[in-house]
Design a protein around this motif. Structure first.
Motif, PDB file in Angstrom:
ATOM      1  N   ALA A 221      -0.381  -1.311   4.328  1.00 38.73           N
ATOM      2  CA  ALA A 221      -0.503   0.416   4.964  1.00 38.73           C
ATOM      3  C   ALA A 221       0.507   0.799   5.573  1.00 38.73           C
ATOM      4  CB  ALA A 221      -2.002   0.057   5.657  1.00 38.73           C
ATOM      5  N   LEU A 222       1.257  -0.164   6.290  1.00 40.18           N
ATOM      6  CA  LEU A 222       2.327   0.322   7.034  1.00 40.18           C
ATOM      7  C   LEU A 222       3.672   0.204   6.096  1.00 40.18           C
ATOM      8  CD1 LEU A 222       1.903  -2.000  10.283  1.00 40.18           C
ATOM      9  CD2 LEU A 222       1.547   0.506  10.100  1.00 40.18           C
ATOM     10  N   THR A 223       3.530  -0.389   5.002  1.00 42.53           N
ATOM     11  CA  THR A 223       4.907  -0.452   4.205  1.00 42.53           C
ATOM     12  C   THR A 223       5.048   0.444   3.007  1.00 42.53           C
ATOM     13  OG1 THR A 223       4.133  -2.289   3.238  1.00 42.53           O
ATOM     14  CG2 THR A 223       5.710  -2.743   5.153  1.00 42.53           C
ATOM     15  N   GLY A 224       3.976   1.390   2.862  1.00 43.76           N
ATOM     16  CA  GLY A 224       3.988   2.071   1.886  1.00 43.76           C
ATOM     17  C   GLY A 224       3.157   1.899   0.492  1.00 43.76           C
ATOM     18  N   PHE A 225       1.952   1.167   0.773  1.00 44.92           N
ATOM     19  CA  PHE A 225       1.483   0.634  -0.529  1.00 44.92           C
ATOM     20  C   PHE A 225      -0.131   1.144  -0.014  1.00 44.92           C
ATOM     21  CE2 PHE A 225       5.010  -1.760  -1.153  1.00 44.92           C
ATOM     22  CZ  PHE A 225       5.307  -1.946  -2.338  1.00 44.92           C
ATOM     23  N   PRO A 226      -0.443   2.257  -0.153  1.00 43.64           N
ATOM     24  CA  PRO A 226      -1.596   2.861   0.433  1.00 43.64           C
ATOM     25  C   PRO A 226      -2.830   2.397  -0.478  1.00 43.64           C
ATOM     26  CG  PRO A 226      -0.606   4.719  -0.415  1.00 43.64           C
ATOM     27  CD  PRO A 226       0.351   3.583  -0.254  1.00 43.64           C
ATOM     28  N   VAL A 227      -2.688   2.337  -1.835  1.00 38.39           N
ATOM     29  CA  VAL A 227      -3.654   1.879  -2.975  1.00 38.39           C
ATOM     30  C   VAL A 227      -4.015   0.499  -2.715  1.00 38.39           C
ATOM     31  CG1 VAL A 227      -4.539   1.690  -5.260  1.00 38.39           C
ATOM     32  CG2 VAL A 227      -3.151   3.752  -4.438  1.00 38.39           C
ATOM     33  N   THR A 228      -3.242  -0.507  -2.590  1.00 31.61           N
ATOM     34  CA  THR A 228      -3.275  -1.799  -2.403  1.00 31.61           C
ATOM     35  C   THR A 228      -3.984  -2.287  -0.964  1.00 31.61           C
ATOM     36  OG1 THR A 228      -1.471  -2.141  -3.953  1.00 31.61           O
ATOM     37  CG2 THR A 228      -2.410  -4.186  -2.368  1.00 31.61           C
ATOM     38  N   ALA A 229      -3.624  -1.438   0.193  1.00 33.14           N
ATOM     39  CA  ALA A 229      -4.020  -1.491   1.352  1.00 33.14           C
ATOM     40  C   ALA A 229      -5.374  -1.146   1.664  1.00 33.14           C
ATOM     41  CB  ALA A 229      -2.887  -0.873   2.267  1.00 33.14           C
ATOM     42  N   THR A 230      -5.666  -0.070   0.801  1.00 32.45           N
ATOM     43  CA  THR A 230      -7.292   0.496   0.996  1.00 32.45           C
ATOM     44  C   THR A 230      -8.073  -0.599   0.423  1.00 32.45           C
ATOM     45  OG1 THR A 230      -6.497   2.430   0.848  1.00 32.45           O
ATOM     46  CG2 THR A 230      -8.598   2.330   0.226  1.00 32.45           C
ATOM     47  N   ALA A 231      -7.530  -1.023  -0.911  1.00 38.48           N
ATOM     48  CA  ALA A 231      -8.570  -2.156  -1.562  1.00 38.48           C
ATOM     49  C   ALA A 231      -8.582  -3.489  -0.720  1.00 38.48           C
ATOM     50  CB  ALA A 231      -7.893  -2.629  -3.099  1.00 38.48           C
ATOM     51  N   ARG A 232      -7.522  -3.945  -0.118  1.00 39.78           N
ATOM     52  CA  ARG A 232      -7.279  -5.113   0.558  1.00 39.78           C
ATOM     53  C   ARG A 232      -8.366  -5.044   1.890  1.00 39.78           C
ATOM     54  NH1 ARG A 232      -1.592  -8.048   1.027  1.00 39.78           N
ATOM     55  NH2 ARG A 232      -1.801  -9.429  -1.077  1.00 39.78           N
ATOM     56  N   LEU A 233      -8.298  -3.870   2.632  1.00 38.80           N
ATOM     57  CA  LEU A 233      -9.049  -3.429   3.688  1.00 38.80           C
ATOM     58  C   LEU A 233     -10.308  -3.301   3.402  1.00 38.80           C
ATOM     59  CD1 LEU A 233      -6.737  -0.948   5.658  1.00 38.80           C
ATOM     60  CD2 LEU A 233      -7.230  -3.310   6.379  1.00 38.80           C
ATOM     61  N   LEU A 234     -10.894  -2.971   2.329  1.00 40.42           N
ATOM     62  CA  LEU A 234     -12.164  -2.837   1.908  1.00 40.42           C
ATOM     63  C   LEU A 234     -12.878  -4.142   1.589  1.00 40.42           C
ATOM     64  CD1 LEU A 234     -14.801  -1.324   1.105  1.00 40.42           C
ATOM     65  CD2 LEU A 234     -13.874  -0.825  -1.247  1.00 40.42           C
ATOM     66  N   ASP A 235     -11.835  -4.981   0.811  1.00 39.73           N
ATOM     67  CA  ASP A 235     -12.226  -6.407   0.601  1.00 39.73           C
ATOM     68  C   ASP A 235     -12.344  -7.071   1.861  1.00 39.73           C
ATOM     69  OD1 ASP A 235     -12.682  -8.661  -1.450  1.00 39.73           O
ATOM     70  OD2 ASP A 235     -10.745  -9.399  -0.019  1.00 39.73           O
TER      71      ASP A 235
END
Length: 446
Positions: A221-235
């Motif tokens: 999320a901090l390095t500019g990958f919002p889609v992956t960050a959202t999926a990982r945070l949801l997981d």
């Protein structure tokens, strides 16, 4: 056709390396930069990469007149293997440095994948037990609590091994692990043992939280990958909810059996207690690293960094700044010193960082919130504090890495310019005359 075949081969190698990095818990930014470094070292330019949760994509277009070559690879989710990560990191470094050709790198990657895990399952289970014992020590547990925490960690590991064989989703695996830890605490509380079972439950929660992976999600999320960050945070949120469900079910069972697990207030009192807490943190981090197949030389680095982080947490707690700020300061320290320590022990910083923050995970706040909810009180504040602490750990580690990189670079520049005093031998090896500058003579000239 021959040139296109070379491109496909290079992209396939980069994707395989990226798969191993992502499966080991690396952030999307690190995986992308690693894949692009591999393609560049193989002589394939004009490549762009992307990571979308478990999908890796590489695109190559040599010029505007040529069609785009796209290769995609899906990553299988599994427990991190730090021995594999270290081996792959070595292959990438040697490939970029020119010590390995592309075909040699492909053979090395295939050998790493085919070798498999050399550590025996019983040894991995023992590592989880040592981790549970270390967490119990950081919580101030006595010998009986440490023994129960060891048994709970072993039981949780067996649960995590058996349930995937039946293709049980991770949510239910986490719930089962939380219930097993709480059930052991309920049984202990029903006996006449002089023990506080809540420490056992907290140790089990920390063990389950260690595999959630919120650090990588926050870094994405901090390095500019919002889609992956959202999926990982949801997981991560779903897996944490599974822990909460399992522990809540165990606490409900305890209340039905009129068994009180109690609670406690952490914090070291006196130098001896603080020393035990630091040792417990080092032991827990080393146990997690061992269970994640880290080599023995990495355990020393992990234990040292985890002990320093726990000491920082205790110092901030003494200043009455709050547990969240203490966790953030400890994570910042861990992120800053991991580069120096990992370089000395020849392992990637990720192998040191992730285990070192395990003793700082907010298992106690989760337990307190669930205990209050089980008795009909408001425990939302404690659960919110746990979430804030987890984010503070992830953000602190990431910020520490940003601080450490320029400091380490400047330290290297300073080291090359310093001369003496020498107690014995040269300060640095002599540099080649063709790369030595006029204002900085070589050690041989000195």
């Amino acid at each position: 056709m021959s040139e296109r075949r070379e491109v496909h081969t290079s992209l396939d190698l980069a994707l395989r390396i990226g798969e191993m990095l992502l499966a080991s818990g690396a952030s999307a930014a690190d995986v992308t930069s690693g894949m692009l470094a591999v393609t560049h070292a193989c002589g394939v330019h004009n490549v762009s990469g992307d990571v979308t949760f478990i999908d890796l994509t590489l695109r190559h277009q040599p010029n505007v007149e040529e069609p785009v070559v796209i290769q995609v690879r899906r990553v299988a989710r599994r427990h991190p293997d730090y021995a594999e990560l270290i081996a792959v990191d070595r292959v990438v470094r040697e490939l970029v440095a020119g010590s390995l050709t592309r075909d040699q790198a492909r053979d090395e990657v295939a050998r790493i994948l085919s070798t498999g895990r050399t550590r025996q399952p019983w040894a991995v289970t023992l590592g989880w037990g040592v981790m549970g014992t270390g967490i119990a020590l950081t919580l101030g547990g006595n010998a009986v609590v440490c023994l129960l925490a060891f048994l709970a960690a072993v039981a949780i590991d067996r649960t995590q091994v058996l349930l995937p064989m039946w293709r049980i989703p991770p949510f239910y695996q986490q719930a089962a692990g939380g219930f097993v830890a709480t059930l052991i605490a309920v049984i202990a509380a029903a006996t006449r043992l002089e023990v506080n079972p809540s420490r056992v439950v907290t140790a089990g929660i920390v063990m389950l939280l260690a595999g959630v992976g919120i650090t990588g999600a926050t870094q994405d999320a901090l390095t500019g990958f919002p889609v992956t960050a959202t999926a990982r945070l949801l997981d991560a949120l779903l897996n944490t909810t599974g822990i909460i469900a399992g522990v809540g079910a165990g606490l409900t069972l305890g209340s039905l059996l009129t068994v009180e697990l109690g609670s406690f207030t952490p914090g070291a009192v006196g130098l001896a207690a603080a020393g035990v807490t630091v040792v417990g943190a080092a032991l827990a981090a080393a146990g997690f690293a061992f269970a994640s197949f880290a080599p023995l030389r990495a355990l020393v680095a992990v234990a040292l960094v985890a002990g320093v982080g726990q000491a920082v947490l205790l110092l901030v707690d003494e200043a009455k700044l709050g547990r969240t700020w203490g966790a953030a300061a400890a994570a910042l320290t861990i992120g800053a010193i991991c580069y120096v320590v990992s370089g000395r022990f020849r392992v990637p910083p990720l192998v040191v960082v992730v285990p070192a923050i395990v003793p700082l995970l907010p298992g106690l706040d989760i337990y307190r919130g669930l205990a209050l909810l089980a008795t009909g009180q408001d425990g939302v504040l404690q659960l919110a504090t746990a979430f804030a602490t987890a984010l503070a750990l992830a953000a602190g580690v990431t910020l520490g890495q940003y601080i450490a990189r320029p400091l380490k670079r400047e330290a290297r520049r300073l080291e090359t310019r310093l001369s003496g005093p020498h107690l014995v031998g040269p300060f640095r090896h002599a540099r080649r005359p063709d790369i030595a500058s006029a204002d900085a003579p070589t050690d041989a000239a000195e």
